[in-house]
Design a protein around this motif. Structure first.
Motif, PDB file in Angstrom:
ATOM      1  N   LEU A 138       0.834  -1.203   0.000  1.00 23.37           N
ATOM      2  CA  LEU A 138       0.000   0.000   0.000  1.00 23.37           C
ATOM      3  C   LEU A 138       0.872   1.258   0.000  1.00 23.37           C
ATOM      4  CD1 LEU A 138      -2.831   1.183   0.071  1.00 23.37           C
ATOM      5  CD2 LEU A 138      -2.771   1.062   2.565  1.00 23.37           C
ATOM      6  N   ALA A 139       2.004   1.202   0.722  1.00 24.38           N
ATOM      7  CA  ALA A 139       2.894   2.366   0.740  1.00 24.38           C
ATOM      8  C   ALA A 139       3.473   2.627  -0.652  1.00 24.38           C
ATOM      9  CB  ALA A 139       4.021   2.143   1.757  1.00 24.38           C
ATOM     10  N   VAL A 140       3.693   1.564  -1.414  1.00 21.43           N
ATOM     11  CA  VAL A 140       4.248   1.732  -2.762  1.00 21.43           C
ATOM     12  C   VAL A 140       3.193   2.251  -3.729  1.00 21.43           C
ATOM     13  CG1 VAL A 140       5.194   0.479  -4.746  1.00 21.43           C
ATOM     14  CG2 VAL A 140       6.075   0.021  -2.449  1.00 21.43           C
ATOM     15  N   VAL A 141       2.002   1.658  -3.715  1.00 20.44           N
ATOM     16  CA  VAL A 141       1.005   2.049  -4.734  1.00 20.44           C
ATOM     17  C   VAL A 141       0.197   3.268  -4.304  1.00 20.44           C
ATOM     18  CG1 VAL A 141       0.819  -0.311  -5.587  1.00 20.44           C
ATOM     19  CG2 VAL A 141      -0.803   0.487  -3.869  1.00 20.44           C
ATOM     20  N   GLY A 142       0.140   3.554  -2.993  1.00 21.95           N
ATOM     21  CA  GLY A 142      -0.646   4.691  -2.522  1.00 21.95           C
ATOM     22  C   GLY A 142      -2.131   4.465  -2.726  1.00 21.95           C
ATOM     23  N   ASP A 143      -2.886   5.555  -2.577  1.00 19.85           N
ATOM     24  CA  ASP A 143      -4.344   5.409  -2.717  1.00 19.85           C
ATOM     25  C   ASP A 143      -4.820   5.687  -4.138  1.00 19.85           C
ATOM     26  OD1 ASP A 143      -4.352   8.200  -2.968  1.00 19.85           O
ATOM     27  OD2 ASP A 143      -4.611   8.451  -0.808  1.00 19.85           O
ATOM     28  N   GLN A 144      -3.893   6.011  -5.047  1.00 22.72           N
ATOM     29  CA  GLN A 144      -4.231   6.247  -6.462  1.00 22.72           C
ATOM     30  C   GLN A 144      -5.251   7.381  -6.635  1.00 22.72           C
ATOM     31  OE1 GLN A 144      -2.826   3.990  -9.154  1.00 22.72           O
ATOM     32  NE2 GLN A 144      -1.454   3.858  -7.402  1.00 22.72           N
ATOM     33  N   GLY A 145      -5.355   8.238  -5.635  1.00 18.49           N
ATOM     34  CA  GLY A 145      -6.294   9.349  -5.736  1.00 18.49           C
ATOM     35  C   GLY A 145      -7.747   8.965  -5.534  1.00 18.49           C
ATOM     36  N   LEU A 146      -7.991   7.735  -5.117  1.00 24.23           N
ATOM     37  CA  LEU A 146      -9.370   7.258  -4.987  1.00 24.23           C
ATOM     38  C   LEU A 146      -9.886   7.403  -3.558  1.00 24.23           C
ATOM     39  CD1 LEU A 146      -9.017   3.936  -7.030  1.00 24.23           C
ATOM     40  CD2 LEU A 146     -10.113   6.070  -7.763  1.00 24.23           C
ATOM     41  N   ARG A 189       8.737   6.475  -9.122  1.00 28.75           N
ATOM     42  CA  ARG A 189       7.965   5.227  -9.082  1.00 28.75           C
ATOM     43  C   ARG A 189       8.905   4.018  -9.055  1.00 28.75           C
ATOM     44  NH1 ARG A 189       3.091   3.046 -10.376  1.00 28.75           N
ATOM     45  NH2 ARG A 189       3.133   1.151 -11.607  1.00 28.75           N
ATOM     46  N   ARG A 190       9.963   4.080  -9.891  1.00 33.42           N
ATOM     47  CA  ARG A 190      10.912   2.966  -9.931  1.00 33.42           C
ATOM     48  C   ARG A 190      11.614   2.828  -8.584  1.00 33.42           C
ATOM     49  NH1 ARG A 190      12.856   3.916 -14.600  1.00 33.42           N
ATOM     50  NH2 ARG A 190      14.516   5.300 -13.939  1.00 33.42           N
ATOM     51  N   LEU A 191      11.995   3.972  -7.991  1.00 37.74           N
ATOM     52  CA  LEU A 191      12.679   3.929  -6.691  1.00 37.74           C
ATOM     53  C   LEU A 191      11.767   3.315  -5.624  1.00 37.74           C
ATOM     54  CD1 LEU A 191      15.107   4.716  -4.933  1.00 37.74           C
ATOM     55  CD2 LEU A 191      13.979   6.913  -4.515  1.00 37.74           C
ATOM     56  N   LEU A 192      10.501   3.750  -5.626  1.00 36.44           N
ATOM     57  CA  LEU A 192       9.558   3.206  -4.640  1.00 36.44           C
ATOM     58  C   LEU A 192       9.395   1.697  -4.810  1.00 36.44           C
ATOM     59  CD1 LEU A 192       6.478   5.550  -4.139  1.00 36.44           C
ATOM     60  CD2 LEU A 192       7.990   4.593  -2.395  1.00 36.44           C
ATOM     61  N   LEU A 193       9.276   1.269  -6.069  1.00 37.08           N
ATOM     62  CA  LEU A 193       9.116  -0.169  -6.335  1.00 37.08           C
ATOM     63  C   LEU A 193      10.334  -0.947  -5.854  1.00 37.08           C
ATOM     64  CD1 LEU A 193       7.450  -0.172  -9.870  1.00 37.08           C
ATOM     65  CD2 LEU A 193       6.482  -1.076  -7.745  1.00 37.08           C
ATOM     66  N   GLN A 194      11.524  -0.379  -6.086  1.00 37.76           N
ATOM     67  CA  GLN A 194      12.748  -1.066  -5.663  1.00 37.76           C
ATOM     68  C   GLN A 194      12.822  -1.141  -4.132  1.00 37.76           C
ATOM     69  OE1 GLN A 194      15.588   1.338  -7.729  1.00 37.76           O
ATOM     70  NE2 GLN A 194      15.604   0.019  -9.547  1.00 37.76           N
ATOM     71  N   LEU A 195      12.498  -0.021  -3.483  1.00 38.95           N
ATOM     72  CA  LEU A 195      12.527  -0.019  -2.010  1.00 38.95           C
ATOM     73  C   LEU A 195      11.500  -0.995  -1.448  1.00 38.95           C
ATOM     74  CD1 LEU A 195      12.901   3.790  -1.178  1.00 38.95           C
ATOM     75  CD2 LEU A 195      14.595   1.973  -0.823  1.00 38.95           C
ATOM     76  N   GLY A 196      10.292  -0.965  -2.022  1.00 36.13           N
ATOM     77  CA  GLY A 196       9.244  -1.873  -1.561  1.00 36.13           C
ATOM     78  C   GLY A 196       9.639  -3.320  -1.773  1.00 36.13           C
TER      79      GLY A 196
END
Ligand code: FES
Length: 308
Positions: free
Chosen positions: A120-128, A156-163
């Motif tokens: 959830l921290a990586v994808v966030g709430d997507q504005g929804l 986005r790539r950095l977040l995905l890598q960290l996640g």
């Protein structure tokens, strides 16, 4: 998933809030008792001892407020990524403490909650379904303009890598071999039979003296270390007069159980398992998979209690 995690954290916080024993020393569910058990079995036990154990009430209140706050923020869609990261951190600490001795790892819930929070921290709430902008407008704290639902590719790539790295860390820790304790599911003996009726007085008891009947009756129970395993153990006298003893390490995740003289049950402070000493320490409530192992005890003519 956001709804599930948010509601679950709010529920967990409310459960602690309405548990009269959570912040009450001496209660079976007291946070200080749980911290003691965590300190004994967790790989971060030294941190628990240094930071949390000296301030059990503060620690308990912080966990309670943290769960409520994180759950509410995630449900409302306010700083969802940050709140989810805090949720991941909190569940990771619980994974290293409350769930650490649960084996195999997929039987413990905190590891998978950590992974879900990281996701959830990586994808966030997507504005929804975000209440944040609306609330900010109502409070006069700015425009409350919706954040863009997408990140730039580099971030986005950095977040995905960290996640991904964080999930990998949880997984590696999950499958690491654990220090053996009698509480791990795989190391448990098969369910222990009901203890044989211990004669109130044995003609020639041998072994280690663990206390006296007088002390047992005045306190309601005696705690001792089982010489055979080194584990904490409890001895109680049943209403039949028989004296019985059991290993005090919970068969769920290794916390130390207490004796509740009101219900006459052994109660685990960590996840609420209850064991009935009058019936072979059978599990009568909670997630423990098997009874507490019984320990042989004998009572001498002078009232001393021995374990072989
Ligand atoms: Fe979970 Fe005892 S350790 S119920």
């Amino acid at each position: 998933m956001r709804l599930f995690l948010g509601v679950t954290f709010v529920y967990a916080g409310l459960q602690k809030l309405f548990d009269p024993g959570f912040l009450s020393p001496g209660s079976p569910t007291y946070i200080g008792t749980q911290l003691n058990a965590f300190a004994a079995h967790s790989p971060i036990g030294f941190l628990i001892t240094a930071v949390a154990l000296p301030l059990p009430l503060f620690t308990g209140a912080a966990v309670l407020v943290g769960e409520l706050g994180i759950g509410a923020l995630v449900l409302l869609g306010i700083q969802t990524r940050l709140a989810a990261a805090a949720g991941a951190l909190l569940n990771f600490v619980l994974f290293l403490t409350a769930s650490w001795t649960v084996q195999p790892y997929f039987l413990g819930s905190d590891g998978i909650y950590t992974v879900a929070w990281i996701t959830l921290a990586v994808v966030g709430d997507q504005g929804l379904l975000r209440a944040g902008p609306f609330l900010l407008r109502q409070l006069g704290l700015g425009q409350g303009r919706p954040q863009p639902p997408t990140l730039d590719p580099g971030r986005r790539r950095l977040l995905l890598q960290l996640g991904g790295a964080a999930v990998g860390l949880v997984w590696v820790l999950s499958i690491l071999p654990r220090r053996r304790t009698t509480a791990t599911v795989s190391a448990l003996p098969s369910p222990s039979p009901a203890p044989s009726a211990t004669p109130l007085v044995s003609p020639s008891p041998t072994g280690t003296r663990i206390g006296s009947l007088t002390g047992l009756r005045s306190q309601g129970f005696l705690r001792f270390n089982d010489p055979a395993t080194g584990d904490s153990a409890l001895v109680v006298q049943l209403s039949s007069g028989n004296v019985v003893a059991y290993d005090a390490i919970c068969t769920h995740a290794g916390c130390e159980v207490d004796y509740d003289s009101g219900s006459k049950l052994f109660v685990c402070p960590c996840h609420g398992a209850e064991f009935d000493p009058a019936h072979g320490a059978d599990v009568v409530a909670g997630p423990a998979p098997s009874p507490l192992p019984s320990i042989k005890v004998e009572v001498a003519a002078d009232g001393s209690i021995y374990t072989p």
